[in-house]
Write an enzyme that holds these catalytic residues in place. Structure first.
Site, mmCIF file in Angstrom:
data_model
loop_
_atom_site.group_PDB
_atom_site.id
_atom_site.type_symbol
_atom_site.label_atom_id
_atom_site.label_comp_id
_atom_site.label_asym_id
_atom_site.label_seq_id
_atom_site.Cartn_x
_atom_site.Cartn_y
_atom_site.Cartn_z
ATOM 1 C CB THR A 15 -0.933 0.222 0.836
ATOM 2 O OG1 THR A 15 -2.259 -1.103 1.315
ATOM 3 C CG2 THR A 15 -1.653 0.998 1.310
ATOM 4 C CB THR A 62 -0.152 -3.911 6.567
ATOM 5 O OG1 THR A 62 -1.074 -3.708 6.287
ATOM 6 C CG2 THR A 62 0.569 -2.823 6.479
ATOM 7 C CG ASP A 63 -2.847 -7.884 2.614
ATOM 8 O OD1 ASP A 63 -3.608 -6.675 3.576
ATOM 9 O OD2 ASP A 63 -3.350 -8.055 1.676
ATOM 10 C CB SER A 67 2.039 -8.439 1.701
ATOM 11 O OG SER A 67 1.072 -8.116 2.069
ATOM 12 C CB SER A 68 -2.143 -10.930 -0.736
ATOM 13 O OG SER A 68 -2.158 -9.865 -2.216
#
Length: 332
Positions: free
Chosen positions: A12, A79-80, A48-49
């Site tokens: 993000t 942040t995921d 990050s996913s």
């Protein structure tokens, strides 16, 4: 102050406009006003996913080389999966020579109240401060400093999403200066020569139990997997009819018993009926202690990668001791 190297992975903090395109590492640092003397490594540009085990193994190798050269490290990502990246680095990367901080953002850089600049500034301050060495890998967001082993994302959108259930932050960043209030008494893993490794080819399944679960997903844990983490009910409970299928798996591969609650240490002997924690452990499952299921999966993957399991079987005492070490009840 320690010099700092920044690894940008995407997320993000680099998602200007919210589309698939990601800002480059230099664009991220320029937009966030990072100091010019920071060394940049534009490592990945992914949400990050979509980070893969191969990405994290390569990141850990480069972070180790950087810290060995005396440079503090900041990893910037989405942040995921930030808590998983931070914990894996905590297992693989010693921080005695220089601090390692992982950070990100909850709001895109083009939205009001974007938190990326403040989070990066705080992480840079932590990574440059010699007083933050030896604390393990740190998660730094919203001016709080968390130990990677405890840090969890607890809210979908809040800028204060990261917390350490059951433990609390190690410190804060005030006026650009880290203030360490607590220091862990037990390191995440024992010191060398017992450092862990991580093989991206190792596959560990994670199955979360639900009310009325009949165990259909357990049947999918076949020869493709070298281990299993069960996110069980409460303090480590399962339906009585799943005890034998879990025991059968535990005879072949390491099966770790964690709690789906995400906070607190699993029990070992409070309840003793069918499907209780005592019953499951008696049937060969390994207690995860204080680790949530996602982190337990990474620790088990690292243990298997380091030779604790193979075609001929697995070293249950060694794996049990590693999890007990993190609970402060034993040494791995």
């Amino acid at each position: 102050m320690t010099r700092v190297t920044v690894f940008t992975l995407g997320g993000t903090i680099s998602a200007r406009g919210g589309d698939a395109a990601r800002m480059t590492g230099p664009e991220v640092l320029a937009a966030l006003g990072a100091p010019e003397d920071v060394e940049l490594r534009d490592f990945r540009r992914l949400p990050s996913s979509s980070l893969a085990p191969e990405d994290l193994a390569a990141l850990a190798a480069e972070v180790n080389e950087t810290v060995a050269a005396g440079s503090g490290v900041v990893v910037v990502q989405g942040t995921d999966t930030l808590e998983e990246t931070a914990f894996l680095l905590d297992l693989l990367c010693p921080t005695e020579r220089a601090p390692v901080a992982v950070t990100g953002a909850m709001r895109r850089p083009d939205l009001p109240g974007a938190d990326g600049p403040a989070n990066l500034a705080a992480a840079l301050a932590v990574a440059a401060d010699p007083a933050c060495r030896g604390l393990g890998v740190l998660v730094v967001l919203a001016d709080e400093i968390h130990a990677a082993r405890h840090a969890r994302k607890t809210h979908t959108t809040s800028v204060a999403t990261f917390a350490s259930p059951g433990a609390g932050p190690l410190g804060t960043v005030v006026e650009g200066t880290p203030r360490i209030l607590l220091r862990p008494t037990v390191p995440t893993v024992p010191t060398a020569p017992c450092r862990l490794s991580y093989d991206p080819a190792v596959r560990i399944a994670l199955v979360t139990l639900a009310l009325g679960d009949r165990g259909e997903l357990l049947t999918a844990v076949d020869d493709r997997f070298q281990g299993l983490v069960v996110a069980a009910f409460g303090a480590g409970h399962a339906p009585s009819w799943l005890v034998e299928p879990l025991a059968e798996l535990a005879r072949r591969i390491p099966v770790v018993l964690a709690s789906r609650t995400g906070a607190g240490t699993g029990l070992t002997g409070t309840y003793r009926g069918p499907g209780s924690e005592h019953d499951l452990l008696h049937h060969g499952l390994i207690p995860a202690g204080p680790l949530d299921p996602a982190k337990a999966r990474l620790l088990l993957a690292a243990l298997v990668s380091s030779g604790a399991a193979g075609p001929a079987g697995y070293d249950r005492p060694r794996i049990t001791a590693a999890f007990a070490h993190l609970d402060g009840t034993g040494l791995a």
